[in-house]
Design a protein around this motif. Structure first.
Motif, PDB file in Angstrom:
ATOM      1  N   LEU C 194      34.374  45.187  39.387  1.00 43.39           N
ATOM      2  CA  LEU C 194      33.078  44.527  39.285  1.00 43.39           C
ATOM      3  C   LEU C 194      32.731  43.932  40.646  1.00 43.39           C
ATOM      4  N   GLU C 195      31.429  43.835  40.922  1.00 35.86           N
ATOM      5  CA  GLU C 195      31.035  43.533  42.293  1.00 35.86           C
ATOM      6  C   GLU C 195      31.115  42.058  42.681  1.00 35.86           C
ATOM      7  N   THR C 196      30.478  41.205  41.873  1.00 33.95           N
ATOM      8  CA  THR C 196      30.328  39.839  42.347  1.00 33.95           C
ATOM      9  C   THR C 196      31.347  38.906  41.721  1.00 33.95           C
ATOM     10  N   ARG C 197      31.479  37.731  42.327  1.00 34.00           N
ATOM     11  CA  ARG C 197      32.408  36.736  41.787  1.00 34.00           C
ATOM     12  C   ARG C 197      32.005  36.318  40.389  1.00 34.00           C
ATOM     13  N   LYS C 198      30.690  36.245  40.194  1.00 28.73           N
ATOM     14  CA  LYS C 198      30.210  35.862  38.866  1.00 28.73           C
ATOM     15  C   LYS C 198      30.706  36.850  37.817  1.00 28.73           C
ATOM     16  N   GLN C 199      30.528  38.132  38.103  1.00 25.68           N
ATOM     17  CA  GLN C 199      30.942  39.136  37.132  1.00 25.68           C
ATOM     18  C   GLN C 199      32.435  39.101  36.888  1.00 25.68           C
ATOM     19  N   ARG C 200      33.176  38.928  37.980  1.00 23.81           N
ATOM     20  CA  ARG C 200      34.628  38.907  37.815  1.00 23.81           C
ATOM     21  C   ARG C 200      35.057  37.694  36.998  1.00 23.81           C
ATOM     22  N   PHE C 201      34.376  36.574  37.258  1.00 26.37           N
ATOM     23  CA  PHE C 201      34.715  35.361  36.508  1.00 26.37           C
ATOM     24  C   PHE C 201      34.435  35.551  35.019  1.00 26.37           C
ATOM     25  N   ILE C 202      33.244  36.079  34.709  1.00 26.53           N
ATOM     26  CA  ILE C 202      32.900  36.291  33.299  1.00 26.53           C
ATOM     27  C   ILE C 202      33.910  37.223  32.652  1.00 26.53           C
ATOM     28  N   MET C 203      34.201  38.301  33.352  1.00 25.68           N
ATOM     29  CA  MET C 203      35.114  39.298  32.794  1.00 25.68           C
ATOM     30  C   MET C 203      36.500  38.699  32.540  1.00 25.68           C
ATOM     31  N   MET C 204      37.022  38.007  33.546  1.00 22.31           N
ATOM     32  CA  MET C 204      38.363  37.440  33.412  1.00 22.31           C
ATOM     33  C   MET C 204      38.426  36.450  32.265  1.00 22.31           C
ATOM     34  N   THR C 205      37.414  35.596  32.210  1.00 19.32           N
ATOM     35  CA  THR C 205      37.398  34.590  31.159  1.00 19.32           C
ATOM     36  C   THR C 205      37.343  35.252  29.793  1.00 19.32           C
ATOM     37  N   LEU C 206      36.454  36.226  29.653  1.00 21.75           N
ATOM     38  CA  LEU C 206      36.311  36.870  28.353  1.00 21.75           C
ATOM     39  C   LEU C 206      37.573  37.598  27.942  1.00 21.75           C
ATOM     40  N   LEU C 207      38.189  38.295  28.902  1.00 21.64           N
ATOM     41  CA  LEU C 207      39.348  39.069  28.465  1.00 21.64           C
ATOM     42  C   LEU C 207      40.549  38.182  28.209  1.00 21.64           C
ATOM     43  N   ALA C 208      40.652  37.107  28.979  1.00 20.76           N
ATOM     44  CA  ALA C 208      41.771  36.194  28.722  1.00 20.76           C
ATOM     45  C   ALA C 208      41.612  35.537  27.357  1.00 20.76           C
ATOM     46  N   ILE C 209      40.374  35.252  26.995  1.00 20.27           N
ATOM     47  CA  ILE C 209      40.151  34.527  25.753  1.00 20.27           C
ATOM     48  C   ILE C 209      40.044  35.447  24.546  1.00 20.27           C
ATOM     49  N   PHE C 210      39.210  36.481  24.638  1.00 21.24           N
ATOM     50  CA  PHE C 210      38.864  37.204  23.421  1.00 21.24           C
ATOM     51  C   PHE C 210      39.592  38.521  23.188  1.00 21.24           C
ATOM     52  N   ILE C 211      40.268  39.036  24.201  1.00 16.19           N
ATOM     53  CA  ILE C 211      40.902  40.336  23.982  1.00 16.19           C
ATOM     54  C   ILE C 211      42.380  40.145  23.672  1.00 16.19           C
ATOM     55  N   PRO C 212      42.792  40.529  22.474  1.00 20.14           N
ATOM     56  CA  PRO C 212      44.221  40.436  22.161  1.00 20.14           C
ATOM     57  C   PRO C 212      44.958  41.557  22.887  1.00 20.14           C
TER      58      PRO C 212
END
Lengths: 150, 183, 412
Positions: C194-212
């Motif tokens: 993913l390109e921007t820090r924002k996108q990476r932050f959203i992605m990391m947060t979501l996968l750490a939290i919601f993806i088993p």
């Protein structure tokens, strides 16, 4: 040539209709929640194999129907091919599930299954997709032959 | 000696890499980043040569971190040979990267990969002519079927730095000959 | 000499005009099939079928064949009784940590009869790592690698692009998302596409939290097979809701991206084998030490009474707000070390189906394991702190919402 095309069209249309009805049966039976057996045909009743699986069989049938007219044309041929791929996915996962069930010896049994138990797992009844499998193979064989001829 | 495999993402670079190096490959982390790349060794005339599968990049003007790493890896290995893997069905895009690498003064060899795909799309590339124009070895390959890989290796020794100015001159010459109907 | 981009394109144009000849474009079957998998009308049914295949093979291989077929028998029938027998100092603290914490019934020390309840490092720890997680991870990565090498993943990315735009990401975010179902650790690395820090932050947060992760899925499949579907449903909904919210509140840009779709091709076995080996081995290097360490730490915390204390302290929140028994505090602490172990622990606490569902969902979102934590720290401590803050809010809100939904449905 035109007659031959008509014949192919009718064959695929029939296959499509049968597939659609199997898919609908799967979904309806799972909504009811019971496994239904008709001699060698078994319609699964759980959410996963019956519900989602039934939906996929239904899609496969729709692919067949949408592509059956004028299969000589590449876009229609590809739809029919995809229909077959969906059938393979369903039949393949069913067969794979049977294989994985057939090998171990069960909770209190020995490590491996006995030969009769092993073979017994493969006895009918089968899920609808397995009955559709041979027909889907023939259809894809026909399409590939046609593609190579072009 | 070091060989860098460079090219766009999805041109079959890693398959190519596998064909060259066989089993003993190492996945490494490019220090200070989260970008991983693989490297391995192949034998060339009895010598062990390091081969690096550089992360896919569209150009040498990096757009994301993987591309930054790709460019940095290229800059670090000044005397490396670069095998530039190009998708034959997208020749123009691939040449852009290849030219950029050549402009930096690297010894480049071009692999026109996925020749089968191009053929499916009915695109024909005259690789000999391309070689004449560019002045670097050009080989058609289908990495997935192991076609042309050994030819790439055997032509590595022909790779040499080329001045892009010469390319222009040569092309002009060909144009001229083309006009008088000699080709 | 160096050229500027315009000169370069000019040169390329004239070269191309000399060496490339375009024949009449013929639409091949392969092209047509490729198109069908990308168009939404036909692509979504195909995507459903692919996911079905993925899940079915995963369950058959990891669950039916490996874990239920052989490993449960091996560990419960031979390994556990043998260790219980030969290890000295029954009931002592070392025995509790390494072999079997057992249970006290009427003042008598009772040994556990299966590896889910023993909680010893050498029993539950090894069983979870080898008996449950190993087969799950192997089959998961095998199928993911095949999908990648066939060329299906970019098509899935195109298909899901529109939906992911709504949460500030784009189609390629499907790669870390699916990767994360195997293990969150490599997925954090994969957010670099993913390109921007924002996108990476959203992605990391979501996968750490919601993806088993695969380990959790394996355990869920094993201990609560009937509920897995609902747990995933809650998580998927959470993924999109909080993704949407994060996209609105996190500053930064979410640029558009052009996805390059390659042709379908047959995968090369050597390539598949190599990728599979790398993924499985690196997973094991990171994960197994944490499973075992997790067992030690949790057992020690139990022994010194810390978990009891924490459970009592948090009891009002757990019982009142989340609607789950206060014993679940233990697994939630354990979840920090390994989420998968925590689900196994939950399975032996007595509660209703819906409480179990809430507890498993909570554990899944509660915290990334230590390994993921370390990876995120590597990406940047600001991101990590941000993610933790989001996490705290999400756990609190979502836990309450699930309880509320249960209440409204009359099942909680």
């Amino acid at each position: 040539m035109a007659e031959k095309n008509n014949f192919v069209m009718i064959c695929i249309a029939i296959l499509g209709l049968v597939t659609v009805s199997f898919g609908l049966a799967d979904i309806l039976v799972s909504a009811g929640g019971d496994v239904t057996g008709l001699s060698i045909l078994e319609i699964p009743g759980d959410m996963f194999r019956g519900g989602w699986g039934g939906l996929i069989v239904l899609f496969a049938g729709l692919f067949y129907l949408s592509g059956c007219k004028n299969v000589a044309e590449v876009h229609n041929a590809s739809k029919v091919a995809i229909g077959s791929v969906l059938i393979w996915i369903m039949a393949g996962t069913d067969i794979f599930a049977m294989i994985t069930e057939s090998i171990p010896g069960g909770e209190d049994g020995p490590w491996f299954n006995s030969l009769s138990g092993f073979l017994g797992t493969y006895a009918p009844p089968y899920a609808p997709a397995i009955f559709l499998l041979p027909f889907s193979l023939v259809v894809v064989y026909y399409i590939l032959k046609q593609e190579r001829a072009r | 000696m070091k060989i860098l495999l460079m090219g766009h993402p999805n041109v079959g670079k890693s398959v190519f890499f596998n064909r060259l190096t066989g089993a003993n490959v190492i996945e490494s982390n490019y220090s200070g980043t989260t970008v991983d790349y693989t490297r391995g060794y192949m034998s060339l005339d009895g010598k062990e040569v390091e081969v690096v599968d550089v992360p896919g990049t569209f150009s040498l003007d990096p757009k994301d971190r993987a591309e930054e790493v790709a460019v940095a890896m290229l800059k670090e290995a000044k005397d490396a040979y670069v095998i530039c893997v190009i998708d034959s069905s997208k020749l123009e895009r691939g040449l852009y990267l290849a030219l950029q690498i050549m402009e930096e003064g690297y010894s480049v060899i071009i692999a026109l990969n996925m020749d089968d795909v191009a053929e499916d799309k009915n695109i024909k590339i005259d690789s000999q002519k391309l070689e004449q124009i560019l002045g670097v070895p050009v080989v058609s390959t289908i990495a997935i079927e192991n076609i042309g890989i050994s030819k790439v290796i055997s032509r590595l020794k022909d790779a040499k730095p080329v001045d892009v100015e010469d390319i222009t001159v040569m092309r002009a010459g060909m144009n001229h000959r083309g006009k008088c109907g000699c080709t | 000499m160096k050229l500027n981009p315009d000169e370069r394109w000019d040169l390329i144009d004239s070269i191309a005009s000399h060496v490339v000849t375009y024949g009449e474009y013929r639409h091949t079957l392969k092209d047509a099939i490729g198109e069908l998998t990308v168009k939404p009308m036909t692509g979504i049914p195909i995507a459903i079928a692919v996911m079905y295949c993925f899940w079915s093979v995963f369950g058959s291989f990891a669950g039916t064949l490996c874990t239920d077929g052989f490993f449960v028998k091996l560990f419960d029938g031979y390994w556990l009784p043998w260790l219980q027998e030969v290890f000295p100092g029954k009931g002592g603290w070392l025995y509790s940590i390494l072999i079997d914490a057992g249970g006290m019934t009427n003042g008598e020390f009772i040994l556990s009869d299966n590896c889910f309840e023993a909680f010893g490092v050498l029993t539950s720890g090894l069983f979870v790592a080898i008996g449950v997680v190993l087969p799950a991870i192997v089959i998961f990565y095998l199928m993911l690698t095949l999908l990648e090498d066939i060329g299906y993943m970019p098509r899935l990315a195109v298909l899901i692009d529109t939906v992911l735009h709504k949460i500030g990401l784009h189609g390629y975010a499907i790669v870390p998302t699916i990767l994360s179902l195997g293990c969150n650790v490599p997925a954090v690395t994969a957010t670099r596409i993913l390109e921007t820090r924002k996108q990476r932050f959203i992605m990391m947060t979501l996968l750490a939290i919601f993806i088993p992760c695969g380990a959790q899925l394996g355990i869920m499949e094993e201990v609560i097979p009937g509920l897995v579907g609902y747990v995933l449903l809650y998580l998927v909904i959470g993924y999109f809701i909080f993704g949407f919210v994060l996209n609105k509140i996190v500053p930064g840009k979410s640029p558009e991206i052009l996805i390059d779709v390659p042709q379908y091709q047959k995968p090369m076995m050597a390539n598949v084998r190599r990728k599979l080996w790398m993924r499985v081995s690196s997973f094991f290097k990171v994960a197994v030490p944490f499973v075992l360490l997790g067992c030690v730490v949790v057992n020690v915390l139990y022994l010194v009474g810390f978990i009891q204390w924490l459970g009592d302290l948090l009891a009002p929140v757990f019982v009142g707000w989340f609607g789950v028994p206060k014993e679940t505090a233990g697994p939630l602490v354990a979840a920090f070390l390994r989420k998968d172990l925590a689900v196994a622990q939950l399975s032996v606490i007595e509660m209703t189906q819906y409480q179990m569902l809430s507890a498993v969902v909570l554990v899944s979102i509660y915290f990334p394991c230590v390994a993921t934590f370390a990876m995120m720290l590597k990406e940047g401590w600001k991101e990590l702190i941000g993610s933790v803050a989001v996490l705290a809010v999400v756990v609190f809100l979502y836990g309450g919402i699930i309880h509320l939904i249960g209440k409204l449905l009359g099942v909680a």
